[in-house]
Design an enzyme around this catalytic site. Structure first.
Site, PDB file in Angstrom:
ATOM      1  N   ASP A  99       0.976  -1.364  -0.032  1.00 35.07           N
ATOM      2  CA  ASP A  99       0.188   0.408   0.408  1.00 35.07           C
ATOM      3  C   ASP A  99       0.656   1.526   0.110  1.00 35.07           C
ATOM      4  O   ASP A  99       1.036   1.730   1.198  1.00 35.07           O
ATOM      5  CB  ASP A  99      -0.951   0.185   1.387  1.00 35.07           C
ATOM      6  CG  ASP A  99      -2.235   1.038   0.954  1.00 35.07           C
ATOM      7  OD1 ASP A  99      -2.024   2.219   0.415  1.00 35.07           O
ATOM      8  OD2 ASP A  99      -2.907   0.937   1.520  1.00 35.07           O
ATOM      9  N   ASP A 100       0.463   1.959  -0.908  1.00 35.94           N
ATOM     10  CA  ASP A 100       1.266   3.397  -0.875  1.00 35.94           C
ATOM     11  C   ASP A 100       3.123   2.954  -1.517  1.00 35.94           C
ATOM     12  O   ASP A 100       3.949   4.524  -0.957  1.00 35.94           O
ATOM     13  CB  ASP A 100       1.481   4.103   0.599  1.00 35.94           C
ATOM     14  CG  ASP A 100      -0.772   4.736   0.198  1.00 35.94           C
ATOM     15  OD1 ASP A 100      -0.878   4.934  -1.012  1.00 35.94           O
ATOM     16  OD2 ASP A 100      -0.325   6.460   1.091  1.00 35.94           O
TER      17      ASP A 100
ATOM     18  N   CYS B  64      -5.814   3.939  -3.486  1.00 38.64           N
ATOM     19  CA  CYS B  64      -6.232   1.998  -2.945  1.00 38.64           C
ATOM     20  C   CYS B  64      -6.906   1.457  -3.992  1.00 38.64           C
ATOM     21  O   CYS B  64      -7.545   0.737  -4.138  1.00 38.64           O
ATOM     22  CB  CYS B  64      -6.642   2.853  -1.639  1.00 38.64           C
ATOM     23  SG  CYS B  64      -5.011   3.392  -0.809  1.00 38.64           S
TER      24      CYS B  64
ATOM     25  N   LYS C 174      -5.941  -5.817   3.896  1.00 37.33           N
ATOM     26  CA  LYS C 174      -6.939  -4.385   3.905  1.00 37.33           C
ATOM     27  C   LYS C 174      -8.079  -4.712   2.725  1.00 37.33           C
ATOM     28  O   LYS C 174      -7.362  -4.817   1.974  1.00 37.33           O
ATOM     29  CB  LYS C 174      -6.233  -2.980   3.448  1.00 37.33           C
ATOM     30  CG  LYS C 174      -6.819  -1.852   3.166  1.00 37.33           C
ATOM     31  CD  LYS C 174      -6.211  -0.768   2.438  1.00 37.33           C
ATOM     32  CE  LYS C 174      -6.588   0.190   2.079  1.00 37.33           C
ATOM     33  NZ  LYS C 174      -5.522   2.098   2.012  1.00 37.33           N
TER      34      LYS C 174
ATOM     35  N   HIS D  73     -10.838  -2.237   1.537  1.00 41.07           N
ATOM     36  CA  HIS D  73     -11.388  -0.882   0.681  1.00 41.07           C
ATOM     37  C   HIS D  73     -12.121  -1.377  -0.605  1.00 41.07           C
ATOM     38  O   HIS D  73     -12.012  -0.229  -0.857  1.00 41.07           O
ATOM     39  CB  HIS D  73     -10.104  -0.233   0.703  1.00 41.07           C
ATOM     40  CG  HIS D  73      -9.803   1.520   1.235  1.00 41.07           C
ATOM     41  ND1 HIS D  73      -9.011   1.739   0.458  1.00 41.07           N
ATOM     42  CD2 HIS D  73     -11.166   2.086   1.190  1.00 41.07           C
ATOM     43  CE1 HIS D  73      -9.480   2.853   0.581  1.00 41.07           C
ATOM     44  NE2 HIS D  73     -10.646   3.387   1.351  1.00 41.07           N
TER      45      HIS D  73
ATOM     46  N   ASP E 195       0.202  -0.492  -5.046  1.00 39.22           N
ATOM     47  CA  ASP E 195      -1.733  -0.537  -5.508  1.00 39.22           C
ATOM     48  C   ASP E 195      -1.403   1.423  -5.862  1.00 39.22           C
ATOM     49  O   ASP E 195      -2.318   1.765  -7.084  1.00 39.22           O
ATOM     50  CB  ASP E 195      -2.148  -0.178  -3.667  1.00 39.22           C
ATOM     51  CG  ASP E 195      -2.222   1.027  -3.178  1.00 39.22           C
ATOM     52  OD1 ASP E 195      -0.920   1.068  -2.703  1.00 39.22           O
ATOM     53  OD2 ASP E 195      -3.203   1.370  -2.527  1.00 39.22           O
ATOM     54  N   ASN E 196      -0.204   1.609  -5.728  1.00 45.50           N
ATOM     55  CA  ASN E 196      -0.751   2.905  -6.425  1.00 45.50           C
ATOM     56  C   ASN E 196       1.318   3.562  -6.299  1.00 45.50           C
ATOM     57  O   ASN E 196       1.678   3.317  -5.649  1.00 45.50           O
ATOM     58  CB  ASN E 196      -1.328   4.368  -5.690  1.00 45.50           C
ATOM     59  CG  ASN E 196      -1.566   5.075  -4.130  1.00 45.50           C
ATOM     60  OD1 ASN E 196      -2.269   3.300  -3.906  1.00 45.50           O
ATOM     61  ND2 ASN E 196      -0.928   4.875  -3.579  1.00 45.50           N
TER      62      ASN E 196
ATOM     63  N   LYS F 142       1.568   9.975  -5.605  1.00 45.45           N
ATOM     64  CA  LYS F 142       0.164   9.510  -5.405  1.00 45.45           C
ATOM     65  C   LYS F 142      -1.375  10.359  -5.511  1.00 45.45           C
ATOM     66  O   LYS F 142      -0.356  11.615  -5.121  1.00 45.45           O
ATOM     67  CB  LYS F 142       0.010   8.659  -3.949  1.00 45.45           C
ATOM     68  CG  LYS F 142      -1.669   8.449  -3.273  1.00 45.45           C
ATOM     69  CD  LYS F 142      -1.535   8.051  -1.657  1.00 45.45           C
ATOM     70  CE  LYS F 142      -3.162   7.799  -1.466  1.00 45.45           C
ATOM     71  NZ  LYS F 142      -2.839   6.807   0.233  1.00 45.45           N
TER      72      LYS F 142
END
Length: 499
Positions: free
Chosen positions: A32-33, A70, A124, A126, A272-273, A290
């Site tokens: 994530d990130d 996300c 996660k 989301h 994810d990004n 991001k």
């Protein structure tokens, strides 16, 4: 019964058994990130020995794209469909929104379970939680353990949004009051427990969506100690979070080996990004971060590691164009599954490309068209796509961006001593408030340093026409207002379904 018929029955029975036995286990790890510059083999100052070894023994995907935030990436991974086709074009799903990945098409987990897999998700989600229909165990996963929203405290599981606060941790449908253990460790142990309890009756699909390395910036101090030389506090903590995640992947792969499954496993690793610069991440030398449509927001870290890879591609780099939607048909194909019953997919089966057997059939990637994002400037051309609308498209080597693309800076790693930046541009480079269309040849200019929009107006028009086509296929954007019934106080202090 004749001998010939018995032989035919025996052949198909044996073949079917062998096929079931040979079906690969699939481990999909989503960070994530996680920034482009934050993995060792991209020249990072952060140590990632496990990820580096797996990537360098496998296939590194260096022309691989995700979404800039996300929810869109997760929705496209599990649906195989662009966000313009699921109504999730704008922003993310916030904790109080009655929204979710539409129920009108099966997920990747649905299709793998249909193909005979035991399906598990840890981490996660989301992708919507306001009704039980939208929870992971209703979307194809046999088991689920993790967070339904995002940005939780890594130790307490607390999540505050607007004026609402509550805990966010679920074991299947049950809220869990489990605090103290760092989430990266908690999720890792859960995956290891799945491995320990695995009975061998079905192939495994494990989707591990780490909370790491998303803010809040939290990690046990032992992980930041090796980075005490990094002066920037955010970067130092972030580096420790990356190291904890790298260690977690090592522990999980060792569990696969201990169970005797590693030699029949396909590992996919993806972010994810792009990295969040304000929370320690870095995308150098790519432009932007991001939330933005620049390469720093959408050019993903990704690789595949598996004994199923041809020897000719192991330890190499793929420059074939690939998108996060492609994992849906690719993994269903590898599982021996069927795509029957799905709505039209935007993803493409890329296994032959990954395995070096063909050039990628993908020529275009729609990064997004966001009709709700604040308009920027005035339409630059008549009779085609409105350039005041936020959008981006990759077609072959070319990329067009319209509207407001987000932060456009080139940010070097904190504490790094760079003598120059691309074309001597300032790291605080600001965009004109009136300009709303950019054109780049990404193959020649991966850092988006030279805008070619004025030099190639015919190419701009061609790309805008393609955006018009995609816009004509879009469903209405679904971005509902906050619902006060989501307040965790009404649900035992936990975030979760309220309808």
């Amino acid at each position: 019964m004749s001998c010939v018929l018995l032989a035919i029955i025996s052949f198909f029975t044996t073949t079917g058994t062998e096929a079931a036995r040979a079906a690969p286990h699939i481990l999909f790890v989503l960070a994530d990130d996680y920034g482009y510059h934050d993995i060792g083999y991209h020249g990072s100052e952060i140590n990632t020995p496990t990820l580096d070894k797996l990537a360098l023994e496998g296939l590194r995907l260096e022309n691989y794209y995700v979404q800039p935030i996300c929810t869109p990436t997760r929705s496209q991974l599990l649906s195989g469909r662009y966000q313009i086709h699921t109504g999730l074009q704008h922003d993310i799903i916030w904790p109080t929104q009655p929204n979710g990945l539409p129920l009108d098409s099966p997920t990747l987990a649905d299709k793998l379970r249909e193909a005979g897999y035991s399906t598990h998700m840890v981490g996660k989600w989301h992708l919507g939680m306001y009704r039980k229909d939208y929870l992971p165990t209703s979307r194809g996963f046999d088991t689920y353990f993790g967070y339904l929203t995002g940005s939780e405290d890594y130790f307490t599981r607390d999540r505050c949004y607007e004026s609402y606060c509550g805990m966010d941790l679920r074991d299947n449908l049950e809220p869990m009051n489990q605090t103290g253990e760092y989430s990266t460790h908690l999720f890792t142990q859960k995956v290891i427990n799945i491995m320990k309890n695995y009975d061998g009756s079905k192939p495994l699909f494990i989707y591990l969506a780490f909370q790491a390395v998303h803010s809040p910036l939290q990690v046990p101090e032992t992980y930041t100690h090796p980075y005490r030389h990094i002066k920037d506090q955010n970067r130092r903590i972030y580096a420790g979070m990356v190291s904890a995640m790298d260690e977690a992947v090592r522990n999980i792969t060792e569990a696969f080996r201990a169970k005797g499954l590693w030699d029949n496993t396909i590992l996919v690793f993806s972010t994810d990004n792009g990295g969040e610069i304000l929370a320690g991440g870095n995308n150098w030398p790519l432009r932007g971060w991001k939330h933005s449509l620049w390469e720093g927001g959408v050019h993903g870290v990704g690789f595949v590691h598996s004994p199923f890879l041809n020897e000719t591609v192991k330890g190499t780099v793929s420059w074939d164009l690939m998108h996060v939607t492609d994992w849906f048909p690719t993994l269903v194909h590898l599982a021996g599954g069927s795509l029957n019953g799905t709505l039209p997919l935007d993803g493409i089966d890329q296994w032959e490309t990954i395995n070096g057997q063909r050039i990628s059939p993908r020529n275009e990637i729609l990064h997004n068209i966001d009709p709700l994002f604040e308009r920027s400037g005035k339409p630059a051309y008549n009779g085609t796509f409105d350039t005041s609308v936020r959008a981006a498209l990759r077609a072959g080597d070319w990329k067009i961006i319209t509207g407001n693309p987000g932060n456009s800076s080139w940010i070097p790693p904190p504490d790094a001593n760079f003598a120059f930046f691309k074309s001597n541009q300032s790291v605080n480079f600001m965009l004109s408030k009136t300009k709303n269309v950019w054109l780049f040849n990404i193959a020649k200019d991966p850092y988006e340093d030279r805008d070619l929009a004025d030099e190639y107006p015919s190419k701009v028009k061609e790309m805008l026409d393609r955006l018009s086509y995609y816009q004509s296929t879009a469903v209405p954007c679904h971005y509902p207002k906050s619902d006060p019934r989501a307040d965790p106080k009404l649900h035992g202090g936990f975030w979760g379904p309220w309808e």
